[in-house]
Write a protein that holds these residues in place. Structure first.
Motif, mmCIF file in Angstrom:
data_model
loop_
_atom_site.group_PDB
_atom_site.id
_atom_site.type_symbol
_atom_site.label_atom_id
_atom_site.label_comp_id
_atom_site.label_asym_id
_atom_site.label_seq_id
_atom_site.Cartn_x
_atom_site.Cartn_y
_atom_site.Cartn_z
ATOM 1 N N VAL A 1 48.357 44.288 15.919
ATOM 2 C CA VAL A 1 47.028 43.933 15.445
ATOM 3 C C VAL A 1 46.346 43.058 16.501
ATOM 4 N N GLN A 2 45.140 43.431 16.827
ATOM 5 C CA GLN A 2 44.364 42.634 17.795
ATOM 6 C C GLN A 2 43.083 42.155 17.140
ATOM 7 N N LEU A 3 42.760 40.903 17.375
ATOM 8 C CA LEU A 3 41.548 40.298 16.838
ATOM 9 C C LEU A 3 40.782 39.673 17.992
ATOM 10 N N VAL A 4 39.527 40.038 18.123
ATOM 11 C CA VAL A 4 38.716 39.515 19.210
ATOM 12 C C VAL A 4 37.453 38.893 18.630
ATOM 13 N N GLU A 5 37.325 37.588 18.837
ATOM 14 C CA GLU A 5 36.145 36.867 18.337
ATOM 15 C C GLU A 5 35.047 36.842 19.398
ATOM 16 N N SER A 6 33.829 36.727 18.927
ATOM 17 C CA SER A 6 32.685 36.547 19.807
ATOM 18 C C SER A 6 31.573 35.853 19.037
ATOM 19 N N GLY A 7 30.581 35.356 19.770
ATOM 20 C CA GLY A 7 29.410 34.789 19.125
ATOM 21 C C GLY A 7 29.334 33.278 19.122
ATOM 22 N N GLY A 8 30.353 32.615 19.630
ATOM 23 C CA GLY A 8 30.290 31.166 19.683
ATOM 24 C C GLY A 8 29.282 30.695 20.708
ATOM 25 N N GLY A 9 29.036 29.398 20.721
ATOM 26 C CA GLY A 9 28.102 28.841 21.673
ATOM 27 C C GLY A 9 27.674 27.454 21.263
ATOM 28 N N SER A 10 26.614 26.996 21.892
ATOM 29 C CA SER A 10 26.076 25.674 21.611
ATOM 30 C C SER A 10 24.760 25.801 20.881
ATOM 31 N N VAL A 11 24.561 24.962 19.899
ATOM 32 C CA VAL A 11 23.346 25.001 19.088
ATOM 33 C C VAL A 11 23.023 23.592 18.612
ATOM 34 N N GLN A 12 21.763 23.348 18.360
ATOM 35 C CA GLN A 12 21.363 22.055 17.828
ATOM 36 C C GLN A 12 21.609 21.994 16.324
ATOM 37 N N ALA A 13 21.769 20.796 15.833
ATOM 38 C CA ALA A 13 21.967 20.605 14.397
ATOM 39 C C ALA A 13 20.831 21.248 13.615
ATOM 40 N N GLY A 14 21.205 21.918 12.538
ATOM 41 C CA GLY A 14 20.232 22.640 11.737
ATOM 42 C C GLY A 14 20.080 24.091 12.127
ATOM 43 N N GLY A 15 20.648 24.458 13.260
ATOM 44 C CA GLY A 15 20.550 25.819 13.746
ATOM 45 C C GLY A 15 21.570 26.750 13.127
ATOM 46 N N SER A 20 31.543 36.983 15.249
ATOM 47 C CA SER A 20 32.067 38.307 14.932
ATOM 48 C C SER A 20 33.542 38.359 15.275
ATOM 49 N N CYS A 21 34.271 39.164 14.525
ATOM 50 C CA CYS A 21 35.688 39.370 14.791
ATOM 51 C C CYS A 21 35.973 40.855 14.666
ATOM 52 N N ALA A 22 36.330 41.469 15.771
ATOM 53 C CA ALA A 22 36.655 42.891 15.778
ATOM 54 C C ALA A 22 38.167 43.049 15.693
ATOM 55 N N ALA A 23 38.608 43.778 14.676
ATOM 56 C CA ALA A 23 40.039 43.977 14.443
ATOM 57 C C ALA A 23 40.433 45.400 14.804
ATOM 58 N N SER A 24 41.616 45.551 15.390
ATOM 59 C CA SER A 24 42.108 46.877 15.739
ATOM 60 C C SER A 24 43.631 46.867 15.718
ATOM 61 N N GLY A 25 44.199 48.072 15.777
ATOM 62 C CA GLY A 25 45.649 48.189 15.878
ATOM 63 C C GLY A 25 46.384 48.286 14.563
ATOM 64 N N TYR A 26 45.665 48.557 13.476
ATOM 65 C CA TYR A 26 46.326 48.727 12.187
ATOM 66 C C TYR A 26 45.548 49.734 11.363
ATOM 67 N N THR A 27 46.226 50.308 10.378
ATOM 68 C CA THR A 27 45.554 51.255 9.493
ATOM 69 C C THR A 27 45.680 50.865 8.034
ATOM 70 N N TYR A 28 46.501 49.840 7.762
ATOM 71 C CA TYR A 28 46.695 49.407 6.382
ATOM 72 C C TYR A 28 45.415 48.823 5.838
ATOM 73 N N SER A 29 44.937 49.304 4.725
ATOM 74 C CA SER A 29 43.616 48.922 4.248
ATOM 75 C C SER A 29 43.617 47.662 3.408
#
Length: 122
Positions: A1-15, A20-29
């Motif tokens: 199973v592979q999990l790849v996160e994205s979308g982090g960063g810096s933001v001001q308070a209130g923002g 996102s997390c893309a999962a792969s390598g499995y078929t069990y639902s």
């Protein structure tokens, strides 16, 4: 199973940010996908989780009403929509997965973990 996160960063308070997390390598639902976070010097904290069936979600008390977890129709990509961000939300955010029914999604005992994505709120 592979999990790849994205979308982090810096933001001001209130923002807002969307992780996102893309999962792969499995078929069990029948599985849970969760988001956790860990700030320097603090213990890992459960943020949110969702059951693959889509009808069960779970949130940590500190993010209720501000964060929303969702997934795509295939259940292979999970999102964390973060609104009204606060400086105390600053942490490394990790995506995790476990093959289990909905009653176990709120636990912290996840088997598979991504590398994490940094969120910084100033």
């Amino acid at each position: 199973v592979q999990l790849v996160e994205s979308g982090g960063g810096s933001v001001q308070a209130g923002g807002s940010l969307r992780l996102s997390c893309a999962a792969s390598g499995y078929t069990y639902s029948d599985h849970c996908m969760g988001w956790f976070r860990q700030a320097p010097g603090k213990e890992r904290e459960g943020v949110a989780a969702i059951y693959s069936g889509g009808d069960r979600t779970f949130y940590g008390d500190s993010v209720k009403g501000r964060f929303t977890i969702s997934q795509d129709n295939a259940g292979n990509t999970v999102y964390l929509h973060m609104n009204s961000l606060r400086p105390e939300d600053t942490a490394m955010y990790y995506c995790a997965a476990r093959f289990a029914g909905p009653s176990l999604c709120a636990s912290t005992d996840y088997a598979y973990w991504g590398q994490g994505t940094q969120v910084t709120v100033s």
